[in-house]
Scaffold this active site. Structure first.
Site, PDB file in Angstrom:
ATOM      1  N   LYS A  10      31.805 -27.917  28.080  1.00 19.88           N
ATOM      2  CA  LYS A  10      30.832 -27.479  28.574  1.00 19.88           C
ATOM      3  C   LYS A  10      31.144 -26.855  30.063  1.00 19.88           C
ATOM      4  CE  LYS A  10      31.549 -29.916  32.206  1.00 19.88           C
ATOM      5  NZ  LYS A  10      31.813 -28.856  34.089  1.00 19.88           N
ATOM      6  N   ALA A  97      40.179 -30.173  33.833  1.00 24.39           N
ATOM      7  CA  ALA A  97      39.920 -28.416  34.011  1.00 24.39           C
ATOM      8  C   ALA A  97      38.482 -27.917  34.346  1.00 24.39           C
ATOM      9  CB  ALA A  97      40.274 -27.563  32.650  1.00 24.39           C
ATOM     10  N   GLY A  98      37.655 -28.704  34.012  1.00 27.97           N
ATOM     11  CA  GLY A  98      35.841 -28.492  35.082  1.00 27.97           C
ATOM     12  C   GLY A  98      34.981 -28.534  33.818  1.00 27.97           C
ATOM     13  N   ASP A 136      29.268 -36.921  32.994  1.00 30.05           N
ATOM     14  CA  ASP A 136      28.812 -36.004  32.058  1.00 30.05           C
ATOM     15  C   ASP A 136      28.988 -36.416  30.483  1.00 30.05           C
ATOM     16  OD1 ASP A 136      29.245 -34.610  34.366  1.00 30.05           O
ATOM     17  OD2 ASP A 136      31.269 -33.625  33.889  1.00 30.05           O
TER      18      ASP A 136
END
Ligand code: ATP
Length: 294
Positions: A10, A97-98, A136
């Site tokens: 995402k 990595a986010g 998340d």
């Protein structure tokens, strides 16, 4: 019998931090967007209630702390005592990595085990486990484009963001812990209305204009990430100089560039890879709850 599942990455198209809560989580409003970039998970039933994992990425833990194992253990303890699973995880999503890789793997395991163990669950049961596993994870039960609020676990699917190519870039060998970035975040009093406007446009306008949405992209964690790693700031500037809309994803260090001009993104991807950056060209993905295999 075994099954193969894709587990997508995402980006955050908006990420606004409203305030810090008494439980020390941050109250968020974020529009999340699923990407075609995906890890692959192979699940195989094994006897004796054992949960085991192997992974092809050296930096991903292969023990019970792996989010895929934690998801399987959570499912097993609540709904499937005695059931076992062997998981093989093939990573393509860059780690820390986010891009939500671990959370996505956890959601994919929750969805996949329903099939492997033949234990279909109600939506609320999946949502409860997802929220328990991490902020998340809930988003990845839905995928597509969605608004996430609370600490990120309250998810409302949105009409799809226009389909567009996405260039993901990060400085080589740079990993940034989410906790460090949140720790460096300095709250400001700027109005937090961009996510609301973004959602209003997606939900209400008949013909959504990509450029209008690109103007609203925002991430309150950028300043903190830039203050910790100047290379991320320089990378953003570099990508902006190509004429792209550029934003940090989540807590970084990945920045993403969006543009309706695919060929320019492809050229930038090649050039930055050649200069030693991690650069991946992917695209947005529409979501569907039961969509496990695409
Ligand atoms: P977040 O912002 O949720 O911390 P991220 O998207 O930036 O996550 P991940 O790729 O999920 O980053 O990795 C975060 C950390 O979680 C890594 O340092 C890694 O050791 C650990 N981890 C645990 N399980 C997994 C998994 N299945 N895949 C990747 N990393 C995992």
């Amino acid at each position: 019998m075994g099954i193969k599942i894709l587990s997508h990455a995402k980006i955050n198209l908006t990420l606004e931090i409203l305030y810090r809560r008494s439980d020390s989580f941050h109250q968020l409003e974020t529009v999340m967007q699923e990407l075609k970039l995906a890890d692959t998970l192979y699940l195989e039933e094994v006897p004796g209630g054992k949960i085991a994992l192997t992974c092809d990425h050296p930096l991903v833990p292969a023990d019970g702390s792996n989010l895929a194992c934690r998801a399987a253990a959570c499912f097993q303890s609540r709904y499937a005592p005695g059931k076992g699973v062997k998981i093989f995880l093939k990573k393509k999503i860059p780690v820390a990595a986010g891009l939500g890789g671990g959370s996505s793997n956890a959601a994919a395991v929750l969805k996949g085990l329903q099939i492997l163990w033949d234990i279909p669950l109600k939506e609320e049961a999946l949502e409860e486990m997802a929220a328990h596993l991490g902020s998340d994870v809930s988003f990845f039960l839905y995928g597509g484009t969605a608004l996430a609020t609370g600490r990120g676990e309250l998810v409302r699917p949105l009409p799809p963001f226009p389909s567009v190519k996405v260039l993901l870039v990060s400085p080589a060998n740079l990993m940034l812990s989410t906790a460090r970035v949140y720790g460096a975040h300095v709250p400001d009093k700027l109005s937090k209305e961009r996510t609301k406007e973004f959602v209003r446009i997606l939900e209400n306008e008949k013909e959504v204009n990509l450029l209008q949405l690109l103007d609203l992209l925002t991430n309150d964690l950028e300043k903190a990430a830039f203050s910790l790693e100047k290379d991320i700031f320089l990378l953003k500037k570099q990508l902006q100089s190509y004429g792209f809309t550029v934003l940090l994803s989540g807590s970084g260090p990945t920045v993403f560039a969006l543009s309706p001009e695919e060929e320019r993104l492809e050229r930038a991807c090649k050039e930055l890879s050649g200069r030693g950056y991690n650069a991946i060209l992917t695209e947005t993905k529409g979501g569907q709850k039961k969509d496990l295999f695409s």
